[in-house]
Design a protein around this motif. Sequence first.
Motif, PDB file in Angstrom:
ATOM      1  N   PRO A  52       1.713  22.184 -19.213  1.00 37.13           N
ATOM      2  CA  PRO A  52       2.594  23.250 -19.728  1.00 37.13           C
ATOM      3  C   PRO A  52       2.862  23.152 -21.225  1.00 37.13           C
ATOM      4  O   PRO A  52       3.000  24.170 -21.899  1.00 37.13           O
ATOM      5  CB  PRO A  52       3.885  23.055 -18.922  1.00 37.13           C
ATOM      6  N   ILE A 100       9.990  21.848 -19.052  1.00 37.95           N
ATOM      7  CA  ILE A 100       9.888  23.064 -18.238  1.00 37.95           C
ATOM      8  C   ILE A 100      11.273  23.625 -17.928  1.00 37.95           C
ATOM      9  O   ILE A 100      11.568  24.783 -18.226  1.00 37.95           O
ATOM     10  CB  ILE A 100       9.133  22.776 -16.920  1.00 37.95           C
ATOM     11  N   SER A 101      12.130  22.804 -17.348  1.00 36.98           N
ATOM     12  CA  SER A 101      13.455  23.287 -16.926  1.00 36.98           C
ATOM     13  C   SER A 101      14.510  23.184 -18.018  1.00 36.98           C
ATOM     14  O   SER A 101      15.555  23.844 -17.943  1.00 36.98           O
ATOM     15  CB  SER A 101      13.930  22.485 -15.713  1.00 36.98           C
ATOM     16  N   TYR A 154       7.467  15.029 -17.694  1.00 32.59           N
ATOM     17  CA  TYR A 154       8.209  16.133 -17.085  1.00 32.59           C
ATOM     18  C   TYR A 154       9.051  15.585 -15.941  1.00 32.59           C
ATOM     19  O   TYR A 154       8.798  14.489 -15.439  1.00 32.59           O
ATOM     20  CB  TYR A 154       7.246  17.193 -16.521  1.00 32.59           C
ATOM     21  N   ARG A 156       6.184  21.762  -8.922  1.00 29.35           N
ATOM     22  CA  ARG A 156       6.195  23.205  -8.655  1.00 29.35           C
ATOM     23  C   ARG A 156       5.112  23.911  -9.478  1.00 29.35           C
ATOM     24  O   ARG A 156       4.441  24.814  -8.989  1.00 29.35           O
ATOM     25  CB  ARG A 156       7.571  23.786  -8.993  1.00 29.35           C
ATOM     26  N   TRP A 157       4.967  23.499 -10.720  1.00 32.11           N
ATOM     27  CA  TRP A 157       3.943  24.070 -11.599  1.00 32.11           C
ATOM     28  C   TRP A 157       2.542  23.852 -11.008  1.00 32.11           C
ATOM     29  O   TRP A 157       1.728  24.778 -10.939  1.00 32.11           O
ATOM     30  CB  TRP A 157       4.066  23.417 -12.972  1.00 32.11           C
ATOM     31  N   HIS A 161      -1.504  25.994 -11.132  1.00 35.69           N
ATOM     32  CA  HIS A 161      -1.800  25.741 -12.543  1.00 35.69           C
ATOM     33  C   HIS A 161      -2.531  24.413 -12.705  1.00 35.69           C
ATOM     34  O   HIS A 161      -2.191  23.430 -12.046  1.00 35.69           O
ATOM     35  CB  HIS A 161      -0.514  25.707 -13.365  1.00 35.69           C
ATOM     36  N   SER A 198       9.946  19.756 -11.302  1.00 39.46           N
ATOM     37  CA  SER A 198       9.477  20.894 -12.100  1.00 39.46           C
ATOM     38  C   SER A 198       7.958  20.909 -12.238  1.00 39.46           C
ATOM     39  O   SER A 198       7.317  21.950 -12.060  1.00 39.46           O
ATOM     40  CB  SER A 198      10.116  20.851 -13.495  1.00 39.46           C
ATOM     41  N   ILE A 199       7.360  19.760 -12.559  1.00 36.46           N
ATOM     42  CA  ILE A 199       5.915  19.739 -12.758  1.00 36.46           C
ATOM     43  C   ILE A 199       5.177  19.892 -11.428  1.00 36.46           C
ATOM     44  O   ILE A 199       4.090  20.481 -11.369  1.00 36.46           O
ATOM     45  CB  ILE A 199       5.470  18.456 -13.498  1.00 36.46           C
TER      46      ILE A 199
END
Length: 404
Positions: free
Chosen positions: A46, A12-13, A29, A36-37, A42, A33-34
């Motif tokens: 991703p 992701i980042s 991940y 936040r997703w 969601h 980051s995950i």
Amino acid sequence: MAIPPEDFRCPISLELMSDPVILATGQTYDRLSIQRWLDAGHRTCPKTKQFLTDIKLIPNYALRSLIYQWAQTNGVDLKKPAESFSSPVSSVCGIGERDGLMRLKTLVEDLVKSLCSTDLRTRCDAIKEIRDLAKESKEIRICIVEAGAIARILPLLSCRVSQTEEIAVDALLDLSMDDENKVGLVAEGAVDAIVYALKAGSMDTRVKAAATLASLAMVDVNKATIGRRSDAIPALAKLLAEGNTRGRKEALSVFRSLCMYPDNKVRVVTAGVIPLLIALLTNGSTDITESSLTLLDFLSASEEGRHALCREPAMPALVKLLKNGTARSKEHAVAVLSSLCMNSRKNTFLAFNAGALEYCMDLMQRGSLRARRKAFALVKAFREFGNDKNCGSLNSLAKIRRNM
């Protein structure tokens, strides 16, 4: 500045991960980051776009250890996340126990280094100690994985020294006891090494390799990964065909877990497992017979499984188990017969002529709830395909049905 390996970056980042975690799809991940997703609402992966039935995040201890080793070697300042990187054992240790924890970590790190020794005896002694430590507690197992042991153990599964290979598989089996490690082991490529041992090792090593796959397959995401490995299911089929009693039991255990993932049913059928299962119905122990019937029950739910069963002389063995089998065997046998006879006049007459009616009538009165339902469906099929004078009227069947 050193460029991090691709596997160390978050998809992701695209930054170096400091706290890698594994999603239900098996993808790794960075936790921040995950999270936040997921917090944004969601519910898909991703990377793979698969829908997530479970949003649990499993720490990838092995990868995290490798990342921090790389960072230290390359002078990269990577702060460890306070709440997630601290060892589970340290979180429950008092001040007086922390010295013991540090000694344990030092011991494990030294053992992991010894796994790289060019001296075979040193490696064998180290893997023995790691195996014994792994049996003690979840906290110690996590400590072993954090030290980067997995990457050092996997090559030992193909070192061509039977004793060392067997101990190495045994160590992986112990390390796979915890769900976090089950996913982490597969993410590190353990399936390839274990399948190699399953194919080329001694019988004891092959049995333990199958047991390890059975342990890994308890996690849903691993069922698909193992099944997609082209030679995993054929190697298990070979163990089922030529293995000792324990080997056959372990192979059946893996197959049962794998077949909970629909695509694997076709792979198991294609590997020629059904003829082996039919042979085990008459030549195996009670445990093996019941396990074989359980697997046939799973496979007969698929069209490919039913076609394969119809090519084999399965009917006499299934009907015999309706008469003489254990309660569990009878339930699975009548379920398989019911699957075969639905919408098949040929199979219905074969089952009827093999004497299934008498035993189905008995099951409708004495079997488990599922066995009674399957027996009712089978007797109804006999009636509908023209064997009415032996099956009684539909009214009498309906009466029996109401009493189930």
